[in-house]
Design a protein around this motif. Sequence first.
Motif, PDB file in Angstrom:
ATOM      1  N   ASN A 133      12.394  81.081  74.532  1.00  0.00           N
ATOM      2  CA  ASN A 133      13.079  80.984  73.247  1.00  0.00           C
ATOM      3  C   ASN A 133      13.470  79.542  72.935  1.00  0.00           C
ATOM      4  O   ASN A 133      13.427  78.667  73.804  1.00  0.00           O
ATOM      5  CB  ASN A 133      14.322  81.873  73.255  1.00  0.00           C
ATOM      6  N   TYR A 134      13.870  79.316  71.702  1.00  0.00           N
ATOM      7  CA  TYR A 134      14.415  78.015  71.344  1.00  0.00           C
ATOM      8  C   TYR A 134      15.604  78.182  70.413  1.00  0.00           C
ATOM      9  O   TYR A 134      15.702  79.162  69.659  1.00  0.00           O
ATOM     10  CB  TYR A 134      13.346  77.099  70.741  1.00  0.00           C
ATOM     11  N   VAL A 135      16.535  77.240  70.490  1.00  0.00           N
ATOM     12  CA  VAL A 135      17.802  77.313  69.756  1.00  0.00           C
ATOM     13  C   VAL A 135      17.987  76.055  68.907  1.00  0.00           C
ATOM     14  O   VAL A 135      17.988  76.107  67.688  1.00  0.00           O
ATOM     15  CB  VAL A 135      18.993  77.481  70.735  1.00  0.00           C
ATOM     16  N   ASN A 136      18.174  74.929  69.569  1.00  0.00           N
ATOM     17  CA  ASN A 136      18.231  73.618  68.912  1.00  0.00           C
ATOM     18  C   ASN A 136      17.847  72.581  69.956  1.00  0.00           C
ATOM     19  O   ASN A 136      17.639  72.914  71.130  1.00  0.00           O
ATOM     20  CB  ASN A 136      19.614  73.347  68.294  1.00  0.00           C
ATOM     21  N   ALA A 137      17.771  71.332  69.543  1.00  0.00           N
ATOM     22  CA  ALA A 137      17.252  70.295  70.443  1.00  0.00           C
ATOM     23  C   ALA A 137      18.083  70.173  71.711  1.00  0.00           C
ATOM     24  O   ALA A 137      17.520  70.044  72.822  1.00  0.00           O
ATOM     25  CB  ALA A 137      17.203  68.955  69.710  1.00  0.00           C
ATOM     26  N   GLU A 138      19.397  70.245  71.582  1.00  0.00           N
ATOM     27  CA  GLU A 138      20.269  70.047  72.743  1.00  0.00           C
ATOM     28  C   GLU A 138      20.162  71.222  73.719  1.00  0.00           C
ATOM     29  O   GLU A 138      20.010  71.028  74.939  1.00  0.00           O
ATOM     30  CB  GLU A 138      21.715  69.862  72.290  1.00  0.00           C
ATOM     31  N   VAL A 139      20.250  72.439  73.201  1.00  0.00           N
ATOM     32  CA  VAL A 139      20.148  73.621  74.061  1.00  0.00           C
ATOM     33  C   VAL A 139      18.760  73.706  74.673  1.00  0.00           C
ATOM     34  O   VAL A 139      18.600  73.993  75.869  1.00  0.00           O
ATOM     35  CB  VAL A 139      20.475  74.901  73.275  1.00  0.00           C
ATOM     36  N   ASP A 140      17.735  73.449  73.860  1.00  0.00           N
ATOM     37  CA  ASP A 140      16.363  73.566  74.349  1.00  0.00           C
ATOM     38  C   ASP A 140      16.094  72.616  75.514  1.00  0.00           C
ATOM     39  O   ASP A 140      15.371  72.959  76.461  1.00  0.00           O
ATOM     40  CB  ASP A 140      15.369  73.285  73.215  1.00  0.00           C
ATOM     41  N   GLU A 141      16.672  71.426  75.461  1.00  0.00           N
ATOM     42  CA  GLU A 141      16.480  70.467  76.556  1.00  0.00           C
ATOM     43  C   GLU A 141      17.072  71.005  77.857  1.00  0.00           C
ATOM     44  O   GLU A 141      16.454  70.886  78.926  1.00  0.00           O
ATOM     45  CB  GLU A 141      17.131  69.133  76.195  1.00  0.00           C
ATOM     46  N   ILE A 142      18.243  71.598  77.768  1.00  0.00           N
ATOM     47  CA  ILE A 142      18.886  72.187  78.954  1.00  0.00           C
ATOM     48  C   ILE A 142      18.051  73.337  79.507  1.00  0.00           C
ATOM     49  O   ILE A 142      17.818  73.443  80.718  1.00  0.00           O
ATOM     50  CB  ILE A 142      20.303  72.677  78.608  1.00  0.00           C
ATOM     51  N   ILE A 143      17.578  74.211  78.607  1.00  0.00           N
ATOM     52  CA  ILE A 143      16.853  75.408  79.037  1.00  0.00           C
ATOM     53  C   ILE A 143      15.478  75.056  79.591  1.00  0.00           C
ATOM     54  O   ILE A 143      15.019  75.663  80.571  1.00  0.00           O
ATOM     55  CB  ILE A 143      16.738  76.409  77.869  1.00  0.00           C
ATOM     56  N   LYS A 144      14.807  74.084  79.002  1.00  0.00           N
ATOM     57  CA  LYS A 144      13.506  73.682  79.538  1.00  0.00           C
ATOM     58  C   LYS A 144      13.642  73.106  80.951  1.00  0.00           C
ATOM     59  O   LYS A 144      12.817  73.384  81.830  1.00  0.00           O
ATOM     60  CB  LYS A 144      12.837  72.673  78.610  1.00  0.00           C
ATOM     61  N   HIS A 145      14.684  72.322  81.168  1.00  0.00           N
ATOM     62  CA  HIS A 145      14.943  71.803  82.513  1.00  0.00           C
ATOM     63  C   HIS A 145      15.218  72.951  83.481  1.00  0.00           C
ATOM     64  O   HIS A 145      14.698  72.960  84.618  1.00  0.00           O
ATOM     65  CB  HIS A 145      16.122  70.842  82.485  1.00  0.00           C
ATOM     66  N   PHE A 146      16.003  73.913  83.033  1.00  0.00           N
ATOM     67  CA  PHE A 146      16.306  75.086  83.866  1.00  0.00           C
ATOM     68  C   PHE A 146      15.041  75.884  84.166  1.00  0.00           C
ATOM     69  O   PHE A 146      14.775  76.244  85.318  1.00  0.00           O
ATOM     70  CB  PHE A 146      17.328  75.961  83.132  1.00  0.00           C
ATOM     71  N   TYR A 147      14.257  76.140  83.140  1.00  0.00           N
ATOM     72  CA  TYR A 147      13.059  76.986  83.236  1.00  0.00           C
ATOM     73  C   TYR A 147      11.999  76.371  84.150  1.00  0.00           C
ATOM     74  O   TYR A 147      11.455  77.046  85.024  1.00  0.00           O
ATOM     75  CB  TYR A 147      12.492  77.200  81.835  1.00  0.00           C
ATOM     76  N   PHE A 148      11.726  75.097  83.932  1.00  0.00           N
ATOM     77  CA  PHE A 148      10.617  74.468  84.650  1.00  0.00           C
ATOM     78  C   PHE A 148      11.030  73.836  85.982  1.00  0.00           C
ATOM     79  O   PHE A 148      10.245  73.869  86.942  1.00  0.00           O
ATOM     80  CB  PHE A 148       9.952  73.398  83.767  1.00  0.00           C
ATOM     81  N   ASN A 149      12.222  73.292  86.074  1.00  0.00           N
ATOM     82  CA  ASN A 149      12.604  72.524  87.253  1.00  0.00           C
ATOM     83  C   ASN A 149      13.507  73.282  88.217  1.00  0.00           C
ATOM     84  O   ASN A 149      13.230  73.321  89.423  1.00  0.00           O
ATOM     85  CB  ASN A 149      13.282  71.224  86.829  1.00  0.00           C
ATOM     86  N   ILE A 150      14.578  73.896  87.705  1.00  0.00           N
ATOM     87  CA  ILE A 150      15.524  74.572  88.601  1.00  0.00           C
ATOM     88  C   ILE A 150      14.956  75.880  89.125  1.00  0.00           C
ATOM     89  O   ILE A 150      14.932  76.127  90.332  1.00  0.00           O
ATOM     90  CB  ILE A 150      16.876  74.792  87.889  1.00  0.00           C
TER      91      ILE A 150
END
Length: 243
Positions: A133-150
């Motif tokens: 999903n996507y929300v806004n630039a700030e949230v998306d950056e956090i979630i992409k880091h979580f999804y792919f890296n963490i």
Amino acid sequence: MKDKFSKDSDNYGKYRPTYPEGLYDYIKSKLNGRSQAWDCATGNGQVAGRLAEIFEKVEATDLSANQIKHAIIKSNIHYSVQVAEKTNFSDHQFNLITVGQALHWFNFDQFFKEVKRVLKPDGVLIAFGYGLNYVNAEVDEIIKHFYFNIIGPYWDDERKHIDDKYQSISFPFDEVQRQNFHLKVAWDINHYLGYLNTWSAVKHYQKKNGKNPVDQIKADLNETWGSMNLEVTFPIFTTCAYG
């Protein structure tokens, strides 16, 4: 098929998004009859519940008895615990077979063989799901880091089929059509965090490390999200195959 969602199945029903009205309009446009439908891997029965408004009878199956225990009840829905690849249904029984957010867990060859057995000659299989999903630039950056890296290393291999919108799955049918939709929901931060906690990779991380990876991004998300409801957009993809 892997059983990934028996644990905390009530949270799965509470926090996962429902599908948009446009998806059901699309399904109705593809039908050649409305006698019986099979909702395979029904989970909490959200799709079966909508199909029950369209069909005379809906068969809804899931590998998880615990999921079915929390499913929507309607008089024309019959639930049963069965694997997707081998059922007790009759030959050429269904006008429609649906699979929501689950096809990637199946043995494709065995499932498609079963589909061809139980689907009417003019019936249709529609498999669909939603990706990141996507929300806004700030949230998306956090979630992409979580999804792919963490939690990236903790996703099952099958997740790649979601990321590529089932494009890499070969549907052995004469006619295959694809259609994309979007679902928009307004969620507060607590609902969004509840949704993240239903991810299978989060559960894998917890099992291996004894702690919740969502806690690593919770403070940043809270600060970015605030106390308001924000619009969360889910990309919905579908594959329609005629029997």
